[in-house]
Scaffold this motif. Structure first.
Motif, PDB file in Angstrom:
ATOM      1  N   TRP A  31       0.820  -1.211   0.000  1.00  0.00           N
ATOM      2  CA  TRP A  31       0.000   0.000   0.000  1.00  0.00           C
ATOM      3  C   TRP A  31       0.855   1.263   0.000  1.00  0.00           C
ATOM      4  N   ALA A  32       2.098   1.152   0.468  1.00  0.00           N
ATOM      5  CA  ALA A  32       2.993   2.309   0.461  1.00  0.00           C
ATOM      6  C   ALA A  32       3.658   2.498  -0.896  1.00  0.00           C
ATOM      7  N   GLY A  33       3.290   1.672  -1.899  1.00  0.00           N
ATOM      8  CA  GLY A  33       3.844   1.817  -3.235  1.00  0.00           C
ATOM      9  C   GLY A  33       5.224   1.209  -3.390  1.00  0.00           C
ATOM     10  N   ARG A  34       5.523   0.155  -2.594  1.00  0.00           N
ATOM     11  CA  ARG A  34       6.818  -0.509  -2.674  1.00  0.00           C
ATOM     12  C   ARG A  34       6.601  -1.988  -3.011  1.00  0.00           C
ATOM     13  N   PRO A  35       6.130  -2.294  -4.220  1.00  0.00           N
ATOM     14  CA  PRO A  35       5.781  -3.673  -4.545  1.00  0.00           C
ATOM     15  C   PRO A  35       6.975  -4.633  -4.485  1.00  0.00           C
ATOM     16  N   HIS A  36       8.181  -4.154  -4.822  1.00  0.00           N
ATOM     17  CA  HIS A  36       9.350  -5.034  -4.731  1.00  0.00           C
ATOM     18  C   HIS A  36       9.585  -5.473  -3.280  1.00  0.00           C
ATOM     19  N   ASP A  37       9.453  -4.531  -2.357  1.00  0.00           N
ATOM     20  CA  ASP A  37       9.585  -4.882  -0.931  1.00  0.00           C
ATOM     21  C   ASP A  37       8.484  -5.848  -0.507  1.00  0.00           C
ATOM     22  N   ALA A  38       7.282  -5.639  -1.024  1.00  0.00           N
ATOM     23  CA  ALA A  38       6.168  -6.521  -0.670  1.00  0.00           C
ATOM     24  C   ALA A  38       6.457  -7.952  -1.101  1.00  0.00           C
ATOM     25  N   VAL A  39       7.031  -8.114  -2.294  1.00  0.00           N
ATOM     26  CA  VAL A  39       7.377  -9.459  -2.769  1.00  0.00           C
ATOM     27  C   VAL A  39       8.455 -10.071  -1.874  1.00  0.00           C
ATOM     28  N   ALA A  40       9.485  -9.290  -1.554  1.00  0.00           N
ATOM     29  CA  ALA A  40      10.584  -9.806  -0.724  1.00  0.00           C
ATOM     30  C   ALA A  40      10.100 -10.186   0.671  1.00  0.00           C
ATOM     31  N   LEU A  41       9.259  -9.368   1.263  1.00  0.00           N
ATOM     32  CA  LEU A  41       8.734  -9.667   2.597  1.00  0.00           C
ATOM     33  C   LEU A  41       7.826 -10.896   2.563  1.00  0.00           C
ATOM     34  N   SER A  42       7.064 -11.044   1.510  1.00  0.00           N
ATOM     35  CA  SER A  42       6.222 -12.235   1.377  1.00  0.00           C
ATOM     36  C   SER A  42       7.080 -13.485   1.296  1.00  0.00           C
ATOM     37  N   ASP A  43       8.154 -13.438   0.498  1.00  0.00           N
ATOM     38  CA  ASP A  43       9.056 -14.591   0.399  1.00  0.00           C
ATOM     39  C   ASP A  43       9.701 -14.901   1.743  1.00  0.00           C
ATOM     40  N   SER A  44      10.062 -13.849   2.493  1.00  0.00           N
ATOM     41  CA  SER A  44      10.648 -14.059   3.820  1.00  0.00           C
ATOM     42  C   SER A  44       9.663 -14.770   4.741  1.00  0.00           C
ATOM     43  N   GLY A  45       8.410 -14.352   4.691  1.00  0.00           N
ATOM     44  CA  GLY A  45       7.396 -14.996   5.530  1.00  0.00           C
ATOM     45  C   GLY A  45       7.136 -16.435   5.137  1.00  0.00           C
ATOM     46  N   LEU A  46       7.199 -16.711   3.839  1.00  0.00           N
ATOM     47  CA  LEU A  46       6.950 -18.078   3.367  1.00  0.00           C
ATOM     48  C   LEU A  46       8.045 -19.041   3.808  1.00  0.00           C
ATOM     49  N   ALA A  47       9.193 -18.498   4.239  1.00  0.00           N
ATOM     50  CA  ALA A  47      10.285 -19.353   4.730  1.00  0.00           C
ATOM     51  C   ALA A  47       9.975 -19.919   6.111  1.00  0.00           C
ATOM     52  N   PHE A  48       9.029 -19.318   6.815  1.00  0.00           N
ATOM     53  CA  PHE A  48       8.622 -19.839   8.128  1.00  0.00           C
ATOM     54  C   PHE A  48       7.488 -20.830   7.929  1.00  0.00           C
ATOM     55  N   THR A  49       7.701 -22.035   8.369  1.00  0.00           N
ATOM     56  CA  THR A  49       6.656 -23.046   8.236  1.00  0.00           C
ATOM     57  C   THR A  49       5.699 -22.904   9.409  1.00  0.00           C
ATOM     58  N   PRO A  50       4.500 -22.393   9.171  1.00  0.00           N
ATOM     59  CA  PRO A  50       3.570 -22.210  10.293  1.00  0.00           C
ATOM     60  C   PRO A  50       3.196 -23.550  10.918  1.00  0.00           C
ATOM     61  N   GLU A  51       2.908 -23.494  12.210  1.00  0.00           N
ATOM     62  CA  GLU A  51       2.446 -24.695  12.879  1.00  0.00           C
ATOM     63  C   GLU A  51       1.149 -25.185  12.230  1.00  0.00           C
ATOM     64  N   GLN A  52       0.353 -24.237  11.788  1.00  0.00           N
ATOM     65  CA  GLN A  52      -0.932 -24.541  11.163  1.00  0.00           C
ATOM     66  C   GLN A  52      -1.531 -23.231  10.663  1.00  0.00           C
ATOM     67  N   GLY A  53      -2.661 -23.294   9.991  1.00  0.00           N
ATOM     68  CA  GLY A  53      -3.397 -22.075   9.689  1.00  0.00           C
ATOM     69  C   GLY A  53      -3.185 -21.503   8.305  1.00  0.00           C
ATOM     70  N   THR A  54      -3.573 -20.219   8.162  1.00  0.00           N
ATOM     71  CA  THR A  54      -3.656 -19.562   6.855  1.00  0.00           C
ATOM     72  C   THR A  54      -2.561 -18.548   6.560  1.00  0.00           C
ATOM     73  N   PRO A  55      -1.537 -18.354   7.394  1.00  0.00           N
ATOM     74  CA  PRO A  55      -0.554 -17.306   7.084  1.00  0.00           C
ATOM     75  C   PRO A  55       0.098 -17.444   5.716  1.00  0.00           C
ATOM     76  N   HIS A  56       0.378 -18.673   5.258  1.00  0.00           N
ATOM     77  CA  HIS A  56       1.014 -18.826   3.951  1.00  0.00           C
ATOM     78  C   HIS A  56       0.065 -18.485   2.805  1.00  0.00           C
ATOM     79  N   ILE A  57      -1.214 -18.788   2.960  1.00  0.00           N
ATOM     80  CA  ILE A  57      -2.188 -18.409   1.926  1.00  0.00           C
ATOM     81  C   ILE A  57      -2.234 -16.890   1.821  1.00  0.00           C
ATOM     82  N   ARG A  58      -2.208 -16.228   2.950  1.00  0.00           N
ATOM     83  CA  ARG A  58      -2.218 -14.757   2.981  1.00  0.00           C
ATOM     84  C   ARG A  58      -0.964 -14.196   2.317  1.00  0.00           C
TER      85      ARG A  58
END
Length: 450
Positions: A244-271
């Motif tokens: 939303w701050a107009g930094r789509p490259h950062d948004a992609v990088a942060l999403s990839d960083s989050g996907l590296a954490f395997t959640p115990e369960q739930g929807t965080p990876h879908i998000r």
């Protein structure tokens, strides 16, 4: 030079086995009863006893009853002698009546050191065992958090902000105290959840810098709590703020960083995948965006448990996934993507509309309706677009958030460039938007988003 001598009181209670407060209290109370003393405060309190033992008291006890009891407990010693430093040998002392058994067979000075060491260990054990948190406190804390995250999507943000902030501050204070390790871990989880909610609230109020600060603290708490679900959720929030701050490259990088954490369960990876797809759409990376959208759909099909940190506003239900997909298609443009955007947005609106009133997610539903309006406007269906925007204005008046406000602005700019911009429908819609912006104001005074 020799070591300074201890208070005689300290040496004597160690010799008598009265170094712990419960033992001292028992002996003191029995002595007071034997003397016939019926005081309203029949015993010295623990704080006073600790002050005596530490040598932190100036002078001698002032209470005449206390002095009588102490002199009876330590025959042959006056109160002035007890609270002075000096040797204990050579003074009259009736050991047989006051010791728990026979006198120790070793030198008193050696015995003092041994008892001192034992007393130090006992004090450590008492401190280690003490806690400012118990099961009831933890249960209540997480019950309050669950209530907040469930109510958040359906209530004005400003009405909830200070309550969440108060609960966060209380959690921080508990962490500054002493508790067993398992409670410390749970308190970090609670603090992370609450900072995450405050980050989301700051974002909804358009305070992106404050939101990013809160999110960083939430992520740190997730690290300390060792909860991958929370870490992944916070990375998703950080990616959303960057988007939303107009930094789509950062948004992609942060999403990839989050996907590296395997959640115990739930929807965080879908998000995370859905937010990444929107950012990729904004970057016009069509094939990658579509691939990630398919991955999010596959994750949804394999979902078995929504998890511990995904209730209420922390959940990522199907409706949110659908409008994220719609936004990605809108960014990509073209007839097929516009058709896909309209279809996904229509499905999202239908999903949100079926929720009971107490579970309505007004902001998210509004975002889906604006996507639907934009898709219809691009396809020339002005009346259908206007209908959705009027519905959004009604919801936004009840629960205003910055992302909806910005999307209304985007729609207004698109409408101004539309061939039918001067039609009665378009003019009436513009007037309604202007009136809405004049009437609505949200946000906290400067400095209150800490």
């Amino acid at each position: 030079m020799g070591q300074p001598q201890q208070l005689r009181f300290v040496v004597l209670i160690r010799q008598m086995g009265l170094s712990s407060y419960p033992d001292f209290k028992c002996r003191y109370t029995k002595t007071a009863q034997r003397l016939g003393i019926r005081s309203r405060t029949p015993c010295v309190d623990e704080r006073t006893f600790r002050r005596w033992v530490s040598g932190g008291m100036k002078g001698v006890p002032r209470s005449r009853e206390v002095r009588r009891v102490l002199e009876a407990m330590f025959p042959g010693w006056t109160v002035q002698q007890l609270f002075a430093r000096g040797p204990v040998e050579g003074k009259r002392f009736e050991r047989g009546k006051n010791f728990r058994g026979t006198a120790p067979p070793f030198d008193y000075r050696v015995g003092d050191d041994i008892m001192a060491a034992a007393d130090e260990s006992a004090r450590f054990a008492a401190v280690a065992e003490s806690t400012n948190v118990g099961p009831h406190t933890m249960d209540q804390l997480f019950a309050d958090i669950e209530r907040i995250v469930r109510a958040y999507p359906n209530r004005p943000v400003t009405a909830q902000f200070n309550e969440i902030r108060y609960l966060r501050d209380r959690t921080f204070r508990l962490l500054e105290g002493r508790q067993p390790p398992q409670y410390t871990t749970n308190l970090y989880l609670a603090a992370g959840l609450l900072c995450g909610v405050l980050a989301n609230a700051s974002f909804d109020l358009g305070q992106y810098a404050a939101a990013e600060t809160q999110a960083r603290t939430a992520f740190l708490c997730g690290e300390l709590a060792r909860r991958n679900g929370l870490r992944a959720w916070v990375r998703g929030l950080q990616a959303l703020i960057a988007y939303w701050a107009g930094r789509p490259h950062d948004a992609v990088a942060l999403s990839d960083s989050g996907l590296a954490f395997t959640p115990e369960q739930g929807t965080p990876h879908i998000r995370l995948a859905s937010i990444k797809a929107r950012a990729l759409g904004q970057l016009a990376r069509s094939s990658e965006a579509l691939t990630v959208l398919h991955q999010a759909d596959a994750m949804r099909e394999g979902l078995t448990d929504e998890g511990e940190v995904t209730a209420g506003m922390m959940a990522f239900p199907l409706g949110k996934q659908l409008y994220c997909a719609s936004s990605a298609h809108l960014w990509l443009g073209g007839d097929q993507h516009l058709a896909d955007a309209e279809r996904r947005a229509q499905e999202a609106v239908g999903w949100f509309s079926r929720l009971p009133d107490h579970e309505r997610r007004l902001g998210e539903e509004s975002l889906a309706r604006i996507d639907l309006a934009l898709a219809r406007l691009a396809r020339g269906e002005l009346a259908g677009a206007a209908d959705q925007v009027h519905r959004v204005l009604d919801s936004h008046a009840r629960r205003g958030i910055e992302s909806v406000n910005r999307r209304i602005g985007q729609f207004t700019r698109r409408l101004s460039q539309h061939p039918a911009a001067n039609s009665p429908i378009a003019v009436g819609l513009n007037e309604a938007i202007v009136a809405h912006r004049r009437a609505c104001s949200h946000g906290l005074p400067s400095g209150e988003l800490s």
